[in-house]
Design a protein around this motif. Sequence first.
Motif, PDB file in Angstrom:
ATOM      1  N   ARG A 236       0.840  -1.203   0.000  1.00  0.00           N
ATOM      2  CA  ARG A 236       0.000   0.000   0.000  1.00  0.00           C
ATOM      3  C   ARG A 236       0.882   1.262   0.000  1.00  0.00           C
ATOM      4  O   ARG A 236       0.584   2.228  -0.695  1.00  0.00           O
ATOM      5  CB  ARG A 236      -0.949  -0.013   1.201  1.00  0.00           C
ATOM      6  CG  ARG A 236      -2.056  -1.060   1.060  1.00  0.00           C
ATOM      7  CD  ARG A 236      -2.832  -1.271   2.349  1.00  0.00           C
ATOM      8  NE  ARG A 236      -3.478  -0.091   2.873  1.00  0.00           N
ATOM      9  CZ  ARG A 236      -4.706   0.300   2.581  1.00  0.00           C
ATOM     10  NH1 ARG A 236      -5.446  -0.413   1.740  1.00  0.00           N
ATOM     11  NH2 ARG A 236      -5.212   1.381   3.139  1.00  0.00           N
ATOM     12  N   ARG A 237       1.967   1.239   0.769  1.00  0.00           N
ATOM     13  CA  ARG A 237       2.888   2.385   0.788  1.00  0.00           C
ATOM     14  C   ARG A 237       3.565   2.567  -0.566  1.00  0.00           C
ATOM     15  O   ARG A 237       3.788   3.693  -1.015  1.00  0.00           O
ATOM     16  CB  ARG A 237       3.910   2.230   1.905  1.00  0.00           C
ATOM     17  CG  ARG A 237       3.320   2.494   3.290  1.00  0.00           C
ATOM     18  CD  ARG A 237       4.399   2.558   4.366  1.00  0.00           C
ATOM     19  NE  ARG A 237       5.063   1.285   4.564  1.00  0.00           N
ATOM     20  CZ  ARG A 237       4.648   0.332   5.404  1.00  0.00           C
ATOM     21  NH1 ARG A 237       3.558   0.489   6.118  1.00  0.00           N
ATOM     22  NH2 ARG A 237       5.335  -0.786   5.525  1.00  0.00           N
TER      23      ARG A 237
ATOM     24  N   LEU B  15       2.229   1.899  -3.419  1.00  0.00           N
ATOM     25  CA  LEU B  15       1.213   2.528  -4.270  1.00  0.00           C
ATOM     26  C   LEU B  15       1.048   4.004  -3.930  1.00  0.00           C
ATOM     27  O   LEU B  15       0.861   4.831  -4.821  1.00  0.00           O
ATOM     28  CB  LEU B  15      -0.112   1.780  -4.154  1.00  0.00           C
ATOM     29  CG  LEU B  15      -0.080   0.370  -4.748  1.00  0.00           C
ATOM     30  CD1 LEU B  15      -1.338  -0.395  -4.369  1.00  0.00           C
ATOM     31  CD2 LEU B  15       0.095   0.423  -6.259  1.00  0.00           C
ATOM     32  N   ALA B  16       1.151   4.338  -2.646  1.00  0.00           N
ATOM     33  CA  ALA B  16       1.097   5.752  -2.258  1.00  0.00           C
ATOM     34  C   ALA B  16       2.259   6.503  -2.912  1.00  0.00           C
ATOM     35  O   ALA B  16       2.090   7.623  -3.414  1.00  0.00           O
ATOM     36  CB  ALA B  16       1.145   5.907  -0.737  1.00  0.00           C
ATOM     37  N   GLY B  17       3.424   5.892  -2.943  1.00  0.00           N
ATOM     38  CA  GLY B  17       4.572   6.512  -3.609  1.00  0.00           C
ATOM     39  C   GLY B  17       4.315   6.744  -5.087  1.00  0.00           C
ATOM     40  O   GLY B  17       4.710   7.773  -5.645  1.00  0.00           O
ATOM     41  N   ALA B  18       3.637   5.802  -5.723  1.00  0.00           N
ATOM     42  CA  ALA B  18       3.290   5.973  -7.142  1.00  0.00           C
ATOM     43  C   ALA B  18       2.321   7.138  -7.314  1.00  0.00           C
ATOM     44  O   ALA B  18       2.441   7.916  -8.264  1.00  0.00           O
ATOM     45  CB  ALA B  18       2.691   4.680  -7.696  1.00  0.00           C
ATOM     46  N   VAL B  19       1.372   7.281  -6.397  1.00  0.00           N
ATOM     47  CA  VAL B  19       0.450   8.426  -6.439  1.00  0.00           C
ATOM     48  C   VAL B  19       1.242   9.719  -6.327  1.00  0.00           C
ATOM     49  O   VAL B  19       1.025  10.669  -7.089  1.00  0.00           O
ATOM     50  CB  VAL B  19      -0.611   8.347  -5.319  1.00  0.00           C
ATOM     51  CG1 VAL B  19      -1.429   9.628  -5.245  1.00  0.00           C
ATOM     52  CG2 VAL B  19      -1.515   7.144  -5.523  1.00  0.00           C
TER      53      VAL B  19
ATOM     54  N   ASP C 227      -2.715  10.466   3.664  1.00  0.00           N
ATOM     55  CA  ASP C 227      -2.451  10.029   5.037  1.00  0.00           C
ATOM     56  C   ASP C 227      -0.985   9.643   5.215  1.00  0.00           C
ATOM     57  O   ASP C 227      -0.387   9.899   6.259  1.00  0.00           O
ATOM     58  CB  ASP C 227      -3.347   8.843   5.413  1.00  0.00           C
ATOM     59  CG  ASP C 227      -4.754   9.268   5.789  1.00  0.00           C
ATOM     60  OD1 ASP C 227      -4.969  10.449   6.128  1.00  0.00           O
ATOM     61  OD2 ASP C 227      -5.650   8.406   5.734  1.00  0.00           O
ATOM     62  N   GLN C 228      -0.405   9.037   4.193  1.00  0.00           N
ATOM     63  CA  GLN C 228       1.003   8.657   4.263  1.00  0.00           C
ATOM     64  C   GLN C 228       1.909   9.881   4.321  1.00  0.00           C
ATOM     65  O   GLN C 228       2.919   9.879   5.019  1.00  0.00           O
ATOM     66  CB  GLN C 228       1.377   7.762   3.078  1.00  0.00           C
ATOM     67  CG  GLN C 228       0.792   6.378   3.153  1.00  0.00           C
ATOM     68  CD  GLN C 228       1.304   5.631   4.370  1.00  0.00           C
ATOM     69  OE1 GLN C 228       2.478   5.316   4.474  1.00  0.00           O
ATOM     70  NE2 GLN C 228       0.416   5.377   5.315  1.00  0.00           N
ATOM     71  N   VAL C 229       1.538  10.940   3.597  1.00  0.00           N
ATOM     72  CA  VAL C 229       2.310  12.184   3.675  1.00  0.00           C
ATOM     73  C   VAL C 229       2.233  12.733   5.096  1.00  0.00           C
ATOM     74  O   VAL C 229       3.257  13.104   5.693  1.00  0.00           O
ATOM     75  CB  VAL C 229       1.806  13.234   2.660  1.00  0.00           C
ATOM     76  CG1 VAL C 229       2.422  14.595   2.934  1.00  0.00           C
ATOM     77  CG2 VAL C 229       2.116  12.788   1.246  1.00  0.00           C
ATOM     78  N   LEU C 230       1.040  12.796   5.642  1.00  0.00           N
ATOM     79  CA  LEU C 230       0.872  13.316   6.998  1.00  0.00           C
ATOM     80  C   LEU C 230       1.658  12.480   8.002  1.00  0.00           C
ATOM     81  O   LEU C 230       2.286  13.030   8.916  1.00  0.00           O
ATOM     82  CB  LEU C 230      -0.611  13.345   7.376  1.00  0.00           C
ATOM     83  CG  LEU C 230      -1.480  14.296   6.559  1.00  0.00           C
ATOM     84  CD1 LEU C 230      -2.941  14.149   6.950  1.00  0.00           C
ATOM     85  CD2 LEU C 230      -1.025  15.727   6.721  1.00  0.00           C
ATOM     86  N   ALA C 231       1.655  11.176   7.821  1.00  0.00           N
ATOM     87  CA  ALA C 231       2.402  10.298   8.724  1.00  0.00           C
ATOM     88  C   ALA C 231       3.904  10.557   8.632  1.00  0.00           C
ATOM     89  O   ALA C 231       4.604  10.578   9.654  1.00  0.00           O
ATOM     90  CB  ALA C 231       2.086   8.832   8.414  1.00  0.00           C
TER      91      ALA C 231
END
Length: 192
Positions: free
Chosen positions: A11-12, A14-18, A62-66
Amino acid sequence: MPKVVDHEERRRELAGAVWRVITRDGVAHVSMRTVAAESGWSSGALRHYFATRDELLAFACDQVLARVTARILALEPHGTPEEMVRTLLLETMPIDPERHTESSITFAFLVLGLSDPALAAVQRKMLIDMSDLCQSLTRHLLPDASPQQQLSVARRLNALVDGLSVHVLAGHLTPAEAVAELDAHLETVRVS
């Protein structure tokens, strides 16, 4: 023996791809297809982790905020109260490539949250987290001020950081100019 898959790590990824799609092409170009292509996954595999574009975008934000929160919590700033506040606030501003990407993503969510109820919760969390940070820093910066004075200063500080960040993202200020403006503001808070 079957391969063990770390689903949170996937999932992380994929967040990086976003983040890469947003940084390169803008948030309007984020789709299940573009993120699948960016990550090297099939759209079907991506849908195993995220059913919708909004769900994918919310997780990426959410990953950016984390990441930003973890960086701030890991810091042990030293110096005057102004220097410590400066150090912590700079973690939220687009003053280097990593923070520029993070700021681009978080400000894209401000716009998305205005028109999409599903993403409005992410927008509210970002705004509340930044407000809470500024209030906490202001209590440290002005411990003898009344709660109302602290709240007023925190709101101005929050608005200043957001405004400077927007101007850097838009190319109206350089990161160095934004840092200089933050420093000038903190100087006035100290003497008031």
